[in-house]
Design a protein around this motif. Structure first.
Motif, PDB file in Angstrom:
ATOM      1  N   VAL A  74      33.755  29.802 -19.056  1.00 60.81           N
ATOM      2  CA  VAL A  74      34.204  29.807 -17.516  1.00 60.81           C
ATOM      3  C   VAL A  74      34.303  31.217 -17.344  1.00 60.81           C
ATOM      4  CG1 VAL A  74      35.742  29.012 -15.766  1.00 60.81           C
ATOM      5  CG2 VAL A  74      35.161  27.762 -17.723  1.00 60.81           C
ATOM      6  N   MET A  75      33.454  31.741 -16.265  1.00 57.56           N
ATOM      7  CA  MET A  75      33.590  33.184 -15.747  1.00 57.56           C
ATOM      8  C   MET A  75      33.386  33.341 -14.150  1.00 57.56           C
ATOM      9  SD  MET A  75      29.622  33.943 -17.254  1.00 57.56           S
ATOM     10  CE  MET A  75      29.772  32.310 -18.094  1.00 57.56           C
ATOM     11  N   GLY A  76      33.695  34.655 -13.942  1.00 57.59           N
ATOM     12  CA  GLY A  76      33.377  35.003 -12.574  1.00 57.59           C
ATOM     13  C   GLY A  76      31.984  35.336 -12.281  1.00 57.59           C
ATOM     14  N   LEU A  77      31.402  35.567 -11.216  1.00 62.02           N
ATOM     15  CA  LEU A  77      30.076  35.885 -10.822  1.00 62.02           C
ATOM     16  C   LEU A  77      29.858  37.221 -11.516  1.00 62.02           C
ATOM     17  CD1 LEU A  77      27.292  35.179  -9.896  1.00 62.02           C
ATOM     18  CD2 LEU A  77      28.024  36.067  -7.627  1.00 62.02           C
ATOM     19  N   ASN A  78      30.715  38.242 -11.360  1.00 62.01           N
ATOM     20  CA  ASN A  78      30.619  39.688 -12.161  1.00 62.01           C
ATOM     21  C   ASN A  78      30.421  39.614 -13.309  1.00 62.01           C
ATOM     22  OD1 ASN A  78      30.261  41.049  -9.560  1.00 62.01           O
ATOM     23  ND2 ASN A  78      32.434  41.535  -9.270  1.00 62.01           N
ATOM     24  N   THR A  79      31.130  38.768 -14.074  1.00 58.55           N
ATOM     25  CA  THR A  79      31.185  38.717 -15.475  1.00 58.55           C
ATOM     26  C   THR A  79      29.732  38.267 -15.951  1.00 58.55           C
ATOM     27  OG1 THR A  79      33.202  38.168 -15.928  1.00 58.55           O
ATOM     28  CG2 THR A  79      31.754  37.478 -17.514  1.00 58.55           C
ATOM     29  N   LEU A  80      29.064  37.119 -15.398  1.00 61.72           N
ATOM     30  CA  LEU A  80      27.395  36.666 -15.495  1.00 61.72           C
ATOM     31  C   LEU A  80      26.925  37.935 -15.249  1.00 61.72           C
ATOM     32  CD1 LEU A  80      25.676  34.441 -16.282  1.00 61.72           C
ATOM     33  CD2 LEU A  80      25.900  34.091 -13.742  1.00 61.72           C
ATOM     34  N   LYS A  81      26.959  38.772 -14.428  1.00 61.98           N
ATOM     35  CA  LYS A  81      26.095  39.791 -13.842  1.00 61.98           C
ATOM     36  C   LYS A  81      26.199  40.936 -14.942  1.00 61.98           C
ATOM     37  CE  LYS A  81      25.920  38.915  -8.839  1.00 61.98           C
ATOM     38  NZ  LYS A  81      26.433  39.891  -7.656  1.00 61.98           N
ATOM     39  N   SER A  82      27.144  40.889 -15.924  1.00 60.36           N
ATOM     40  CA  SER A  82      27.290  42.016 -16.597  1.00 60.36           C
ATOM     41  C   SER A  82      26.611  41.635 -17.977  1.00 60.36           C
ATOM     42  CB  SER A  82      28.829  42.219 -16.943  1.00 60.36           C
ATOM     43  OG  SER A  82      29.464  41.288 -17.660  1.00 60.36           O
TER      44      SER A  82
END
Length: 166
Positions: free
Chosen positions: A40-48
């Motif tokens: 489970v992650m936030g969108l910025n983590t996915l983008k990283s």
């Protein structure tokens, strides 16, 4: 649900939407712990992530206020929606992986927090709550220190005392 992260001596977890340290032992631990499970992650983590792509061999759930679909991810737009989604899985196999706002939002729901403590200061611009000062959390495991890639690290586990009796 559990959280997994690495933190420096000041509980810093990231800088410029990236990890502060390259620690092979920590990456191996993360990979072995989360592969085949739910992250489970936030969108910025996915983008990283490389190419902004979800992690392979895991169910990727992204908490994003916009709720816009993301290929190979389940997107939820609220904590309530997230809780309904994660109930579909064994809670022991659900891992919150960042970023700072997502950790802060979901920490009360995490029964355990797996922290790789790095004996260094990385100049973080994102921090995790200092669990050593939080009475709701208790350190229940700490490995012997190991040296990896020039850093001294300890693998630790904290239990959420508020969730033990549930």
């Amino acid at each position: 649900m559990k959280a997994i992260l690495h933190a420096d001596k000041e509980w810093g977890i990231g800088k410029g939407n990236a990890l502060m340290f390259s620690i092979p032992a920590d990456m191996k631990f993360f990979r072995e712990t989360t592969t085949g499970n739910v992250v489970v992650m936030g969108l910025n983590t996915l983008k990283s992530f490389p190419g902004g792509q979800p992690l392979k061999n895991r169910v990727n759930i992204v908490l994003s206020a916009s709720g816009e679909p993301i290929e190979d991810c389940t997107v939820v737009s609220s904590v309530e929606e997230l809780m309904c989604e994660v109930k579909k899985y064994d809670g022991e196999k659900v891992f919150v992986i960042g970023g700072a706002m997502t950790y802060k939002l979901l920490l009360p729901y995490c029964s355990e927090v797996l922290v790789t403590k790095v004996d260094a200061v990385g100049g973080a611009d994102a921090h995790f709550e200092n669990l050593d000062k939080n009475p709701a959390f208790k350190l229940v495991y700490e490995s012997d220190p190991i040296e990896t890639n020039g850093y001294i690290v300890k693998f630790t586990t904290y239990k959420n005392l508020n969730l033990i009796s549930r």
